[in-house]
Design an enzyme around this catalytic site. Structure first.
Site, PDB file in Angstrom:
ATOM      1  N   HIS A 188      50.035  22.349  32.329  1.00  0.00           N
ATOM      2  CA  HIS A 188      50.478  23.739  32.467  1.00  0.00           C
ATOM      3  C   HIS A 188      50.801  24.307  31.085  1.00  0.00           C
ATOM      4  O   HIS A 188      50.982  23.564  30.109  1.00  0.00           O
ATOM      5  CB  HIS A 188      51.689  23.810  33.390  1.00  0.00           C
ATOM      6  CG  HIS A 188      51.336  23.537  34.831  1.00  0.00           C
ATOM      7  ND1 HIS A 188      52.242  23.622  35.868  1.00  0.00           N
ATOM      8  CD2 HIS A 188      50.159  23.184  35.395  1.00  0.00           C
ATOM      9  CE1 HIS A 188      51.638  23.330  37.004  1.00  0.00           C
ATOM     10  NE2 HIS A 188      50.382  23.059  36.750  1.00  0.00           N
TER      11      HIS A 188
ATOM     12  N   GLU B  30      53.454  25.556  29.800  1.00  0.00           N
ATOM     13  CA  GLU B  30      54.717  25.105  29.211  1.00  0.00           C
ATOM     14  C   GLU B  30      54.530  23.765  28.496  1.00  0.00           C
ATOM     15  O   GLU B  30      55.110  23.527  27.430  1.00  0.00           O
ATOM     16  CB  GLU B  30      55.794  24.943  30.298  1.00  0.00           C
ATOM     17  CG  GLU B  30      56.205  26.238  30.988  1.00  0.00           C
ATOM     18  CD  GLU B  30      55.382  26.530  32.230  1.00  0.00           C
ATOM     19  OE1 GLU B  30      54.168  26.209  32.253  1.00  0.00           O
ATOM     20  OE2 GLU B  30      55.941  27.091  33.189  1.00  0.00           O
TER      21      GLU B  30
ATOM     22  N   ALA C 163      20.734  53.765  44.314  1.00  0.00           N
ATOM     23  CA  ALA C 163      19.293  53.513  44.303  1.00  0.00           C
ATOM     24  C   ALA C 163      18.610  54.865  44.516  1.00  0.00           C
ATOM     25  O   ALA C 163      19.250  55.829  44.956  1.00  0.00           O
ATOM     26  CB  ALA C 163      18.894  52.531  45.409  1.00  0.00           C
TER      27      ALA C 163
ATOM     28  N   SER D 283      15.909  50.671  42.070  1.00  0.00           N
ATOM     29  CA  SER D 283      17.248  50.800  41.497  1.00  0.00           C
ATOM     30  C   SER D 283      17.383  50.126  40.133  1.00  0.00           C
ATOM     31  O   SER D 283      18.455  50.092  39.568  1.00  0.00           O
ATOM     32  CB  SER D 283      18.286  50.223  42.462  1.00  0.00           C
ATOM     33  OG  SER D 283      18.060  48.848  42.632  1.00  0.00           O
TER      34      SER D 283
ATOM     35  N   LEU E  75      22.524  36.252  40.783  1.00  0.00           N
ATOM     36  CA  LEU E  75      23.987  36.228  40.914  1.00  0.00           C
ATOM     37  C   LEU E  75      24.712  35.204  40.043  1.00  0.00           C
ATOM     38  O   LEU E  75      25.917  35.035  40.170  1.00  0.00           O
ATOM     39  CB  LEU E  75      24.415  36.033  42.391  1.00  0.00           C
ATOM     40  CG  LEU E  75      23.934  37.097  43.369  1.00  0.00           C
ATOM     41  CD1 LEU E  75      24.397  36.758  44.793  1.00  0.00           C
ATOM     42  CD2 LEU E  75      24.433  38.481  42.989  1.00  0.00           C
TER      43      LEU E  75
ATOM     44  N   ALA F 241      32.057  47.853  55.001  1.00  0.00           N
ATOM     45  CA  ALA F 241      32.740  46.966  55.955  1.00  0.00           C
ATOM     46  C   ALA F 241      34.006  46.371  55.332  1.00  0.00           C
ATOM     47  O   ALA F 241      35.034  46.233  56.003  1.00  0.00           O
ATOM     48  CB  ALA F 241      31.788  45.849  56.396  1.00  0.00           C
TER      49      ALA F 241
END
Ligand code: NAP
Length: 375
Positions: A59, A61, A170, A176, A212, A309
């Site tokens: 961590h 710290e 688009a 697009s 992606l 949605a």
């Protein structure tokens, strides 16, 4: 002896440094938060600094205390998040601070995680002076994804789109590529690298066969590759040879419980089965399934139908729009039906940032009324 104003400036500077350090962990600490820590010695001089670099690693710290060594004794620790109180893959930071002889701890945001909370109480019980709330708004914003996921029990959702100045994603004939500039597209790769998962709908899958994965002009070594998620109700959009099925990053195809997805399993894709909604799949079930897998943040990349949605489900925490100085006059709008039929129901947003990215504009906005757990 420093005046009160000088002491306040020292505190703010140290916390600002801790916040900047924390941000360096974005994209590699999930399912943990990003955390930064700065240790000043008893004379107020910088003794150590560090940040949480990756899940399972030390961590913030611990990094800062290691660097400070003996100089931590009698010093102050500035931490962007309440020091943890539990023993996970690493020991409790509250104990580490006490053992190092820190006498004052200033933290920005309380830890809402039920397993980790209580660090401040442990510190106080050991006689450490504890203060909370310094630069809390900045620290909240820096950890928005993780804090949202802990508070709401679902991943934090950033909906991103690229549109013309007249709001179209688009042209009328569905072409697009490319509405926004190369600079804006590179910026999207940065957002992807910060997210645990990237989501598209089957319409985008059919139209664009998107890849992606994260690409960078400066090389992608060590870059976080988010989980690629396609929402493909009937398992008909992701075909053999689809670019998301390559091995650049893991891929999950969400399909209905009764869909015939044998070809996806054969192609090596992971499939998750979810209940149907009136249209497509149940968005809450999708987010719950992702949360269970440790996904704390998602970049929803569209298209407009799926984004509608998500908005209707109350599951958009931030909107990032890239607007290009281009007009089309016809073609689909950035957002399709979101269940809003009259102006009084409009989802009002607060703009948190506007930035020029090459010739384009990036606008970031959050719901004016924060998304609540009831949804
Ligand atoms: N400029 C941009 O930022 C951007 C970004 C992305 C896409 N696009 C463009 O957007 C177009 C595609 O958009 P689109 O709206 O047709 O597709 P989309 O939003 O990607 O996908 C919509 C489809 O997702 C499936 N789906 C699954 N669960 C759903 C749910 N709960 N609610 C709604 N849909 C659900 C439905 O199909 P099934 O039920 O058949 O699965 C639905 O038809 C393309 O032209 C693409 O180039 C532009």
């Amino acid at each position: 002896m420093a005046t009160a104003a000088e002491a306040a400036t020292t505190d703010a500077n140290a916390m600002r440094r801790a916040l900047a350090l924390a941000a360096r962990g974005l994209g590699s600490t999930s399912p943990n938060p990003v955390v930064g820590c700065v240790v000043l010695d008893a004379e107020g001089q910088l003794a150590g600094a560090g940040f949480h670099q990756r899940a399972g690693g030390p961590h913030a710290e611990v990094h800062a205390l290691r660097e400070a060594g003996e100089r931590a004794r009698g010093g102050t620790a500035y931490v962007t998040l309440e020091p943890c109180n539990h023993t996970g893959r690493t020991g409790p930071c509250a104990q580490a601070l006490i053992a190092a002889g820190i006498t004052r701890v200033v933290y920005a945001v309380a830890d809402p995680n039920p397993q980790a909370t209580g660090g401040a109480d442990t510190l106080r019980a050991a006689g450490v002076r504890v203060e909370q709330g310094l630069l809390a708004d900045e620290a909240e914003a820096g950890n928005a994804a993780w804090l949202t996921s802990v508070r709401l029990g679902r991943p934090y959702v950033r909906w991103k789109y690229a549109a013309t100045l007249d709001g179209r994603i688009a042209a009328a004939d569905s072409t697009s590529r490319w509405i926004t500039s190369a600079e804006a597209r590179a910026d999207v790769h940065r957002l992807r690298a910060e997210a645990d998962a990237v989501i598209v709908g089957s319409g985008t899958m059919r139209a664009d066969d998107p890849h992606l994965a994260v690409r960078g002009t400066d090389g992608t070594d060590g870059v976080n590759q988010p989980l690629r998620v396609v929402v493909d109700t009937d398992a008909t959009a992701v075909k053999r040879g689809a670019r998301v099925l390559d091995d650049a990053a893991p891929t999950l195809i969400a399909v209905a419980e009764d869909a015939d997805a044998a070809h996806l399993a054969e192609a090596g894709a992971e499939v998750v089965r979810l209940p149907r909604a009136a249209t497509g799949l149940d968005i809450h079930a999708l987010l719950a399934a992702l949360h269970t897998r440790g996904v704390r943040s998602v970049l929803l990349e569209g298209g407009p139908t799926l984004a509608g949605a998500f908005v209707a489900a109350g599951a958009v925490d931030t909107v990032t729009g890239y607007l290009a100085p281009v007009l089309l006059g016809a073609g689909p709008a950035a957002l399709a039906d979101a269940g809003i039929t009259t102006i009084t129901e409009a989802l009002r947003l607060d703009v948190t940032e506007t930035v020029r990215v090459g010739p384009d504009l990036r606008i970031t906005a959050v719901p004016a009324t924060p998304v609540s757990k009831e949804h």
